[in-house]
Scaffold this motif. Structure first.
Motif, PDB file in Angstrom:
ATOM      1  N   TYR A  48       0.829  -1.215   0.000  1.00 58.16           N
ATOM      2  CA  TYR A  48       0.000   0.000   0.000  1.00 58.16           C
ATOM      3  C   TYR A  48       0.861   1.262   0.000  1.00 58.16           C
ATOM      4  CZ  TYR A  48      -4.218  -2.734   0.484  1.00 58.16           C
ATOM      5  OH  TYR A  48      -5.250  -3.607   0.242  1.00 58.16           O
ATOM      6  N   ILE A  49       1.970   1.228   0.734  1.00 57.93           N
ATOM      7  CA  ILE A  49       2.870   2.389   0.739  1.00 57.93           C
ATOM      8  C   ILE A  49       3.452   2.596  -0.664  1.00 57.93           C
ATOM      9  CG2 ILE A  49       5.050   3.317   1.647  1.00 57.93           C
ATOM     10  CD1 ILE A  49       4.443   1.762   4.253  1.00 57.93           C
ATOM     11  N   PHE A  50       3.844   1.487  -1.280  1.00 61.59           N
ATOM     12  CA  PHE A  50       4.380   1.513  -2.656  1.00 61.59           C
ATOM     13  C   PHE A  50       3.356   2.119  -3.620  1.00 61.59           C
ATOM     14  CE2 PHE A  50       6.261   0.167  -6.513  1.00 61.59           C
ATOM     15  CZ  PHE A  50       5.349  -0.576  -7.236  1.00 61.59           C
ATOM     16  N   ARG A  51       2.099   1.693  -3.478  1.00 62.44           N
ATOM     17  CA  ARG A  51       1.051   2.195  -4.359  1.00 62.44           C
ATOM     18  C   ARG A  51       0.832   3.689  -4.157  1.00 62.44           C
ATOM     19  NH1 ARG A  51      -3.510  -2.448  -4.028  1.00 62.44           N
ATOM     20  NH2 ARG A  51      -1.824  -3.939  -4.015  1.00 62.44           N
ATOM     21  N   PHE A  52       0.832   4.111  -2.903  1.00 63.07           N
ATOM     22  CA  PHE A  52       0.608   5.525  -2.616  1.00 63.07           C
ATOM     23  C   PHE A  52       1.748   6.370  -3.193  1.00 63.07           C
ATOM     24  CE2 PHE A  52      -1.756   8.777  -0.607  1.00 63.07           C
ATOM     25  CZ  PHE A  52      -0.844   9.737  -0.213  1.00 63.07           C
ATOM     26  N   VAL A  61      -9.543   0.979  -3.866  1.00 62.07           N
ATOM     27  CA  VAL A  61      -8.738   1.758  -2.900  1.00 62.07           C
ATOM     28  C   VAL A  61      -7.706   2.616  -3.635  1.00 62.07           C
ATOM     29  CG1 VAL A  61      -7.074   1.583  -1.014  1.00 62.07           C
ATOM     30  CG2 VAL A  61      -9.108   0.170  -0.979  1.00 62.07           C
ATOM     31  N   THR A  62      -7.076   2.022  -4.663  1.00 62.42           N
ATOM     32  CA  THR A  62      -6.103   2.788  -5.461  1.00 62.42           C
ATOM     33  C   THR A  62      -6.795   3.958  -6.153  1.00 62.42           C
ATOM     34  OG1 THR A  62      -4.914   0.718  -5.892  1.00 62.42           O
ATOM     35  CG2 THR A  62      -4.299   2.621  -7.229  1.00 62.42           C
ATOM     36  N   GLY A  63      -7.971   3.686  -6.727  1.00 64.38           N
ATOM     37  CA  GLY A  63      -8.727   4.733  -7.402  1.00 64.38           C
ATOM     38  C   GLY A  63      -9.114   5.847  -6.446  1.00 64.38           C
ATOM     39  N   PHE A  64      -9.534   5.476  -5.234  1.00 59.94           N
ATOM     40  CA  PHE A  64      -9.962   6.463  -4.242  1.00 59.94           C
ATOM     41  C   PHE A  64      -8.813   7.402  -3.876  1.00 59.94           C
ATOM     42  CE2 PHE A  64     -12.574   8.182  -0.962  1.00 59.94           C
ATOM     43  CZ  PHE A  64     -11.739   8.450   0.109  1.00 59.94           C
ATOM     44  N   PHE A  65      -7.658   6.815  -3.550  1.00 65.36           N
ATOM     45  CA  PHE A  65      -6.529   7.652  -3.129  1.00 65.36           C
ATOM     46  C   PHE A  65      -5.914   8.422  -4.296  1.00 65.36           C
ATOM     47  CE2 PHE A  65      -6.294   7.172   1.282  1.00 65.36           C
ATOM     48  CZ  PHE A  65      -6.748   5.904   1.606  1.00 65.36           C
ATOM     49  N   ASP A  70       4.500  -3.840 -13.650  1.00 62.71           N
ATOM     50  CA  ASP A  70       4.733  -5.281 -13.435  1.00 62.71           C
ATOM     51  C   ASP A  70       6.125  -5.499 -12.857  1.00 62.71           C
ATOM     52  OD1 ASP A  70       2.923  -6.720 -16.264  1.00 62.71           O
ATOM     53  OD2 ASP A  70       2.433  -6.598 -14.113  1.00 62.71           O
ATOM     54  N   LYS A  71       7.115  -4.839 -13.465  1.00 61.36           N
ATOM     55  CA  LYS A  71       8.519  -5.017 -13.025  1.00 61.36           C
ATOM     56  C   LYS A  71       8.686  -4.480 -11.609  1.00 61.36           C
ATOM     57  CE  LYS A  71      10.809  -5.255 -17.403  1.00 61.36           C
ATOM     58  NZ  LYS A  71      10.731  -4.516 -18.635  1.00 61.36           N
ATOM     59  N   LEU A  72       8.083  -3.317 -11.316  1.00 60.12           N
ATOM     60  CA  LEU A  72       8.201  -2.727  -9.969  1.00 60.12           C
ATOM     61  C   LEU A  72       7.529  -3.632  -8.942  1.00 60.12           C
ATOM     62  CD1 LEU A  72       7.471   1.028 -10.727  1.00 60.12           C
ATOM     63  CD2 LEU A  72       9.605   0.097  -9.860  1.00 60.12           C
ATOM     64  N   ASN A  73       6.387  -4.156  -9.298  1.00 57.84           N
ATOM     65  CA  ASN A  73       5.631  -5.047  -8.411  1.00 57.84           C
ATOM     66  C   ASN A  73       6.416  -6.313  -8.115  1.00 57.84           C
ATOM     67  OD1 ASN A  73       3.269  -4.466  -7.158  1.00 57.84           O
ATOM     68  ND2 ASN A  73       1.947  -5.143  -8.818  1.00 57.84           N
ATOM     69  N   LEU A  74       7.030  -6.877  -9.188  1.00 59.34           N
ATOM     70  CA  LEU A  74       7.811  -8.111  -9.041  1.00 59.34           C
ATOM     71  C   LEU A  74       8.993  -7.879  -8.127  1.00 59.34           C
ATOM     72  CD1 LEU A  74       7.859  -9.691 -12.605  1.00 59.34           C
ATOM     73  CD2 LEU A  74       7.204 -10.835 -10.490  1.00 59.34           C
ATOM     74  N   SER A  75       9.705  -6.747  -8.330  1.00 60.36           N
ATOM     75  CA  SER A  75      10.902  -6.490  -7.508  1.00 60.36           C
ATOM     76  C   SER A  75      10.492  -6.272  -6.059  1.00 60.36           C
ATOM     77  CB  SER A  75      11.692  -5.296  -8.041  1.00 60.36           C
ATOM     78  OG  SER A  75      10.907  -4.142  -7.953  1.00 60.36           O
ATOM     79  N   LEU A  76       9.317  -5.701  -5.832  1.00 60.74           N
ATOM     80  CA  LEU A  76       8.823  -5.488  -4.465  1.00 60.74           C
ATOM     81  C   LEU A  76       8.499  -6.830  -3.827  1.00 60.74           C
ATOM     82  CD1 LEU A  76       7.978  -3.091  -2.562  1.00 60.74           C
ATOM     83  CD2 LEU A  76       5.660  -3.582  -3.246  1.00 60.74           C
ATOM     84  N   GLU A  77       7.861  -7.718  -4.608  1.00 56.55           N
ATOM     85  CA  GLU A  77       7.501  -9.041  -4.080  1.00 56.55           C
ATOM     86  C   GLU A  77       8.747  -9.847  -3.742  1.00 56.55           C
ATOM     87  OE1 GLU A  77       4.867 -10.781  -6.946  1.00 56.55           O
ATOM     88  OE2 GLU A  77       3.286  -9.382  -6.412  1.00 56.55           O
ATOM     89  N   LYS A  78       9.813  -9.673  -4.572  1.00 55.55           N
ATOM     90  CA  LYS A  78      11.070 -10.419  -4.317  1.00 55.55           C
ATOM     91  C   LYS A  78      11.679  -9.985  -3.008  1.00 55.55           C
ATOM     92  CE  LYS A  78      12.715 -11.556  -8.906  1.00 55.55           C
ATOM     93  NZ  LYS A  78      13.492 -11.082 -10.029  1.00 55.55           N
ATOM     94  N   GLU A  79      11.646  -8.667  -2.725  1.00 58.40           N
ATOM     95  CA  GLU A  79      12.211  -8.142  -1.475  1.00 58.40           C
ATOM     96  C   GLU A  79      11.457  -8.684  -0.278  1.00 58.40           C
ATOM     97  OE1 GLU A  79      12.796  -3.906  -1.057  1.00 58.40           O
ATOM     98  OE2 GLU A  79      13.349  -3.798  -3.154  1.00 58.40           O
ATOM     99  N   VAL A  80      10.130  -8.794  -0.442  1.00 57.95           N
ATOM    100  CA  VAL A  80       9.293  -9.304   0.650  1.00 57.95           C
ATOM    101  C   VAL A  80       9.542 -10.804   0.806  1.00 57.95           C
ATOM    102  CG1 VAL A  80       6.911  -9.763   1.369  1.00 57.95           C
ATOM    103  CG2 VAL A  80       7.517  -7.541   0.414  1.00 57.95           C
TER     104      VAL A  80
END
Lengths: 310, 173
Positions: B4-8, B53-57, B163-173
């Motif tokens: 969520y922080i990443f999305r914001f 939620v993404t649309g709202f913020f 997609d690439k940003l999401n994947l790299s975030l998932e790898k870190e997690v």
């Protein structure tokens, strides 16, 4: 059981809550909440905006440099032709720079003399604060502008905003640099301010038809309409399409005599009690970059009147 | 939480870009709507909750930049409403339509931008309490059509980047 029901339909519940908040905001927006959010956003975003703008300017000038110098495999003849084209472009650029230099000199001259040109209210000269537009409405139409000056620079809400633009005289076809109304300051933080442009329905200016005693109230017409509406004009007023509209300096925070636009169309009918016309504003928002905030405030009497009517 | 922080942060950067740099790339009155594309991405990939939620913020950030406080004419909340609806709608497409294909992405964003334009017209006309046909026509002609094309063309690249940003975030997690 209830928890299970909420969990199973959580998407629907969250959707209803979000839609309710949005609809409530449209219907009954709280300006206090908006001001707090706005101040927070502008304070946080200012350094990033500076970085983005600087990066944008740097990339733009770098790309121009690469584009003009990228001529790897040209023959001698082609090189000669290219050289001639470059020289022609340089001559045009020089002419353009000369014109820009003249305009900037005029702007500086206007800025230094604006105190003397605007001595209308109790003999007090106006001071102006130049500012650059750093952010615009993220949407399609120019609803708001954000500038890089705020309360730290002496800017307050409702201060008038003007700009200098080249205006063509319809009779002589001569272009002159003139002061035109842009709008007024709507919100202020310490280092940024928001401008409410003249085409907003909430921006109401008391205006005069140039060369006549008749006055009216000028307001914007909202999202899709560029032209303004001048209303409450006396039915006896002798006006025609093309007449210039200027600020009256009377029931308004704007000093007298600043150009607003020209009458485009008479919208009144025989049965109307007062006349109303459509006004095409002079200000061209798409080319607006530098603006000037006139540091003036409402008179104490007018301020009190406005407070009482809220 | 990190997601969520990443999305914001992405939404914040998108609003800044839309208000500053994208001004230089306007065609007529139109420019790409990055917030809409990001909302659609998170809706298509993450589902209803993610999309709405993404649309709202995203809409909230846009409304904050647009609003003029006490002088607002009831516009604060317009983008929040429209983007939440778009996020909700795109979330419903999740797992129903294969959205990883470039052509499909192009088509979905094309249709979504058209729907967003129609919603915008409806909400604005309701808020000003009258129907101004010539203004609507002007908006469609000068802005909406170009925006639809820009959004559709930009979406495959933006989706790929996210997609690439999401994947790299998932790898870190």
């Amino acid at each position: 059981m209830l928890n299970f029901f909420f969990y199973k339909n959580k998407n629907a519940f969250v959707f209803v809550i979000l839609i309710s908040i949005s609809t409530f905001s449209i219907a009954n927006g709280s300006s206090k909440v908006e001001n707090v959010l706005n101040e927070g956003f502008l304070t946080v975003s200012s350094p990033f905006v500076w970085v983005i703008q600087s990066a944008g300017n740097f990339l733009g000038s770098t790309w121009e440099g690469i584009a003009t110098h990228f001529n790897a495999d040209l023959t001698e003849k082609q090189k000669f032709i290219e050289e001639v084209k470059k020289l022609k472009a340089m001559i045009e650029d020089t002419e353009h720079l000369k014109q820009e230099n003249l305009e900037l000199k005029l702007q500086l001259k206007y800025q230094s003399h604006i105190e003397y040109m605007n001595k209308y209210y109790k003999g007090s000269p106006w001071k102006t604060e130049p500012a650059v537009i750093t952010m615009r409405d993220p949407g399609t139409f120019y609803k708001t502008f954000i500038i890089n000056k705020g309360s730290y620079h002496g800017i307050k809400i409702n201060m008038p905003v003007i700009a200098f633009q080249n205006l063509k005289d319809p009779v002589t076809n001569e272009e002159t640099l003139e002061k035109v109304v842009v709008g007024k300051i709507a919100q202020v933080t310490s280092i940024n301010s928001k401008i409410l442009p003249i085409n907003s329905p909430n921006c109401i200016i008391h205006a005069n038809i140039k060369g006549s005693v008749f006055k009216g109230f000028l307001e914007g017409r909202g999202n899709f309409e560029e032209n303004l509406l001048l209303t409450q004009i006396d039915k006896m007023a002798n006006l025609s399409v093309g007449d210039e509209i200027i600020t009256s300096g009377g029931q308004s925070i704007f000093p007298k005599g600043i150009k607003i636009g020209r009458i485009k169309e008479d919208l009144s009918s025989e049965s109307d009690f007062m006349r109303r016309v459509s006004v095409e504003p002079y200000v061209r928002f798409s080319t607006l970059d530098t603006i000037y905030v006139i540091k003036t405030e409402y008179s104490p009497y007018l301020k009190k009147l406005l407070e009482e009517t809220k | 939480m990190r997601g969520y922080i990443f999305r914001f942060l992405i939404l914040f950067v998108a609003v800044l870009l839309q208000s500053t740099l994208l001004e230089k790339f306007k065609i007529g009155e139109a420019k790409p709507d990055l917030i809409l594309i990001i909302t659609l991405y998170f809706g298509f990939k993450g589902g209803i909750m993610s999309g709405q939620v993404t649309g709202f913020f995203g809409g909230l950030l846009e409304d904050i930049v647009r609003s003029v406080g006490s002088l607002t004419s009831g516009d604060f909340g317009t983008n929040m409403l429209i983007k939440t609806l778009m996020g909700f709608a795109s979330g419903n497409v999740y797992r129903r339509i294969f959205s990883d294909n470039i052509v499909m992405t192009f088509l979905l964003v094309f249709i979504a931008t058209l729907i967003k334009g129609i919603l915008y017209i409806i909400v604005v006309q309701i808020s000003i309490k009258e129907f101004q046909f010539e203004h609507v026509l002007k908006y469609v002609k000068d802005s909406l059509i170009i925006e639809i094309v820009l959004n559709s063309m930009l979406s495959p690249f933006l989706f790929n980047l996210l997609d690439k940003l999401n994947l790299s975030l998932e790898k870190e997690v």
